[in-house]
Motif scaffolding. Structure first.
Motif, mmCIF file in Angstrom:
data_model
loop_
_atom_site.group_PDB
_atom_site.id
_atom_site.type_symbol
_atom_site.label_atom_id
_atom_site.label_comp_id
_atom_site.label_asym_id
_atom_site.label_seq_id
_atom_site.Cartn_x
_atom_site.Cartn_y
_atom_site.Cartn_z
ATOM 1 N N TYR A 73 25.840 -5.708 56.228
ATOM 2 C CA TYR A 73 25.516 -4.756 55.219
ATOM 3 C C TYR A 73 26.624 -3.635 54.704
ATOM 4 O O TYR A 73 26.466 -2.822 53.683
ATOM 5 C CB TYR A 73 24.231 -4.068 55.476
ATOM 6 C CG TYR A 73 23.198 -4.916 55.575
ATOM 7 C CD1 TYR A 73 22.336 -5.406 54.275
ATOM 8 C CD2 TYR A 73 22.914 -5.429 56.603
ATOM 9 C CE1 TYR A 73 21.407 -6.452 54.618
ATOM 10 C CE2 TYR A 73 21.762 -6.435 56.881
ATOM 11 C CZ TYR A 73 21.001 -6.980 55.932
ATOM 12 O OH TYR A 73 20.113 -7.752 55.962
ATOM 13 N N ALA A 74 27.706 -3.409 55.736
ATOM 14 C CA ALA A 74 28.342 -2.108 55.518
ATOM 15 C C ALA A 74 29.536 -2.462 56.410
ATOM 16 O O ALA A 74 29.671 -3.199 57.484
ATOM 17 C CB ALA A 74 27.851 -0.992 56.407
ATOM 18 N N GLY A 75 30.694 -2.223 55.543
ATOM 19 C CA GLY A 75 31.973 -2.549 56.088
ATOM 20 C C GLY A 75 32.728 -1.704 57.157
ATOM 21 O O GLY A 75 33.811 -2.011 57.801
ATOM 22 N N ASP A 76 32.265 -0.387 57.038
ATOM 23 C CA ASP A 76 32.912 0.630 57.760
ATOM 24 C C ASP A 76 32.095 1.291 58.700
ATOM 25 O O ASP A 76 32.157 2.563 58.849
ATOM 26 C CB ASP A 76 33.520 1.652 56.788
ATOM 27 C CG ASP A 76 32.078 2.489 55.953
ATOM 28 O OD1 ASP A 76 31.067 1.840 55.839
ATOM 29 O OD2 ASP A 76 32.402 3.529 55.397
ATOM 30 N N VAL A 77 31.144 0.674 59.399
ATOM 31 C CA VAL A 77 30.403 1.062 60.386
ATOM 32 C C VAL A 77 31.171 1.754 61.642
ATOM 33 O O VAL A 77 31.984 1.091 62.199
ATOM 34 C CB VAL A 77 29.412 0.105 60.991
ATOM 35 C CG1 VAL A 77 28.312 0.618 61.854
ATOM 36 C CG2 VAL A 77 28.864 -0.751 59.880
ATOM 37 N N ASN A 78 30.822 2.908 61.879
ATOM 38 C CA ASN A 78 31.264 3.799 63.075
ATOM 39 C C ASN A 78 30.323 3.997 64.012
ATOM 40 O O ASN A 78 29.286 4.777 63.802
ATOM 41 C CB ASN A 78 31.955 4.995 62.352
ATOM 42 C CG ASN A 78 32.761 5.676 63.471
ATOM 43 O OD1 ASN A 78 33.124 5.084 64.581
ATOM 44 N ND2 ASN A 78 32.848 6.950 63.501
ATOM 45 N N LEU A 79 30.411 3.499 65.270
ATOM 46 C CA LEU A 79 29.390 3.666 66.270
ATOM 47 C C LEU A 79 29.771 4.521 67.330
ATOM 48 O O LEU A 79 31.058 4.488 67.827
ATOM 49 C CB LEU A 79 29.008 2.326 66.922
ATOM 50 C CG LEU A 79 28.253 1.149 66.401
ATOM 51 C CD1 LEU A 79 28.058 0.184 67.398
ATOM 52 C CD2 LEU A 79 27.148 1.391 65.608
ATOM 53 N N ALA A 125 24.953 4.973 64.524
ATOM 54 C CA ALA A 125 25.909 4.420 63.402
ATOM 55 C C ALA A 125 25.838 4.957 62.110
ATOM 56 O O ALA A 125 25.123 5.629 61.419
ATOM 57 C CB ALA A 125 25.374 2.996 62.969
ATOM 58 N N CYS A 126 27.196 5.368 61.661
ATOM 59 C CA CYS A 126 27.530 5.906 60.450
ATOM 60 C C CYS A 126 28.320 5.156 59.496
ATOM 61 O O CYS A 126 29.388 4.554 59.946
ATOM 62 C CB CYS A 126 28.362 7.447 60.557
ATOM 63 S SG CYS A 126 27.184 8.539 61.406
ATOM 64 N N GLY A 127 28.121 5.133 58.147
ATOM 65 C CA GLY A 127 28.907 4.192 57.301
ATOM 66 C C GLY A 127 28.408 4.490 56.027
ATOM 67 O O GLY A 127 27.580 5.330 55.508
ATOM 68 N N HIS A 128 28.736 3.086 55.170
ATOM 69 C CA HIS A 128 28.450 3.242 53.723
ATOM 70 C C HIS A 128 27.910 1.890 53.437
ATOM 71 O O HIS A 128 28.485 0.798 53.895
ATOM 72 C CB HIS A 128 29.688 3.437 52.804
ATOM 73 C CG HIS A 128 30.067 4.934 52.806
ATOM 74 N ND1 HIS A 128 31.054 5.367 53.877
ATOM 75 C CD2 HIS A 128 29.855 6.116 52.111
ATOM 76 C CE1 HIS A 128 31.357 6.500 53.659
ATOM 77 N NE2 HIS A 128 30.544 7.296 52.651
ATOM 78 N N ARG A 129 26.835 1.682 52.648
ATOM 79 C CA ARG A 129 26.348 0.476 52.302
ATOM 80 C C ARG A 129 27.477 -0.100 51.233
ATOM 81 O O ARG A 129 28.072 0.371 50.424
ATOM 82 C CB ARG A 129 25.054 0.519 51.443
ATOM 83 C CG ARG A 129 24.396 -0.465 50.897
ATOM 84 C CD ARG A 129 23.631 -1.121 52.073
ATOM 85 N NE ARG A 129 22.846 -2.352 51.506
ATOM 86 C CZ ARG A 129 23.113 -3.520 51.557
ATOM 87 N NH1 ARG A 129 24.322 -4.080 51.697
ATOM 88 N NH2 ARG A 129 22.078 -4.714 50.903
ATOM 89 N N ASN A 130 27.641 -1.462 51.640
ATOM 90 C CA ASN A 130 28.421 -2.352 50.959
ATOM 91 C C ASN A 130 28.007 -2.405 49.227
ATOM 92 O O ASN A 130 26.905 -2.239 49.232
ATOM 93 C CB ASN A 130 28.304 -3.722 51.343
ATOM 94 C CG ASN A 130 29.086 -4.045 52.411
ATOM 95 O OD1 ASN A 130 30.114 -3.239 52.974
ATOM 96 N ND2 ASN A 130 29.155 -5.368 53.157
#
Ligand SMILES: C[S@@+](CC[C@H](N)C(=O)[O-])C[C@H]1O[C@@H](n2cnc3c(N)ncnc32)[C@H](O)[C@@H]1O
Length: 264
Positions: free
Chosen positions: A232-238, A258-263
């Motif tokens: 769901y998200a290309g830029d997930v940072n764990l 987990a932080c990121g942006h929805r695709n």
């Protein structure tokens, strides 16, 4: 004649507890808060700081009109909503348990309990939060929309929000991996394309107690969390938080943020 009963069994041989097997009205918000949020644990401080910086960074790069936010499985925890406060014209506090809904309504209709001040102070180390002149309680009263509902109903994506949080929910409401997957998918499907999000997970949790009640969890780690979020998200940072000997309670090994942006 042999009748076979279809039933999912855990490795231990006992039946797997599903979300619908739990009476969520038995969660005692006061005891939950006493165990988790009356004091500010260093791991929560670190998590809040990371989420604060993620959201602040997003809105500095993408300034625009006020956003709609959602905190899924809010429980009696106000801090995820506080992390979204500067940018939102409404924040839906989405929660299944009637006892937790009552607590959330009391915070919206009255004033915020004083233990949330410590959490707000951490957020105010960033100027975006400190700039909120009316203060957190008034803004929270204006924007908080408490809604009783079932996370799994969000999976179709019929409703979507511009920013979202889900803290310690998908892995802490079931013993089924399929339901964990569905919980994460439901959260992600509730987000607009490009929406910033923060989701936190108890790592390798064995379940937890609130009052005299035991609540279920599914044992997941970074691999399982990332495996689903990547869809769901290309830029997930764990990020991993927590060290043995300094955890909030027994029965888990740390927290995964987990932080990121929805695709799109
Ligand atoms: C471990 S608590 C986490 C609460 C809070 N987010 C926090 O950070 O402490 C899990 C929460 O999920 C809620 N919950 C359980 N099943 C749910 C469902 N199907 N839909 C929405 N919320 C649910 C529970 O009532 C509880 O408040």
């Amino acid at each position: 004649m042999l009748f076979l009963v279809a039933m999912t069994l855990e490795p231990s041989g006992s039946p797997q507890k599903l979300n619908c097997d739990v009476d969520w009205s038995l969660i005692d918000p006061e005891d939950y808060i006493r165990r988790n949020y009356l004091a500010l644990h260093p791991d929560d401080r670190a998590i809040i700081s990371a989420v604060r910086d993620h959201f602040s960074d997003h809105f500095q790069k993408n300034p625009g009109s006020p956003a709609s936010g959602i905190d899924v499985g809010a429980g009696p925890n106000i801090y995820p909503a506080l992390t979204m406060l500067p940018w939102c014209h409404d924040i839906t506090l989405f929660e299944r348990s009637p006892s937790n809904v009552k607590y959330l309504e009391s915070q919206r209709d009255g004033t915020l309990d004083s233990h949330w001040d410590k959490f707000w102070d951490v957020l105010c180390e960033n100027a975006d939060y400190g700039a909120l002149e009316e203060g957190p309680a008034r803004k929270f009263q204006k924007v908080a929309k408490v809604r009783q509902g079932n996370l799994f109903d969000l999976v179709k994506g019929e409703e979507r929000w511009d920013i979202g949080t889900m803290f310690f929910v998908a892995e802490s409401i079931t013993e089924s991996f399929e339901e964990f997957r569905s919980g994460v998918s439901s959260f992600m499907n509730a987000l607009e394309p490009g929406a910033p999000f923060a989701a936190a997970f108890m790592e390798h949790s064995l379940g937890y107690q609130v009052g005299r009640e035991d609540f279920p969890a599914i044992d997941v780690g970074e691999r399982e969390v990332l495996g689903i979020l990547k869809e769901y998200a290309g830029d997930v940072n764990l990020t991993h938080f927590g060290k043995p000997g300094n955890l909030v309670r027994k029965g888990y090994t740390g927290m995964i943020l987990a932080c990121g942006h929805r695709n799109n």
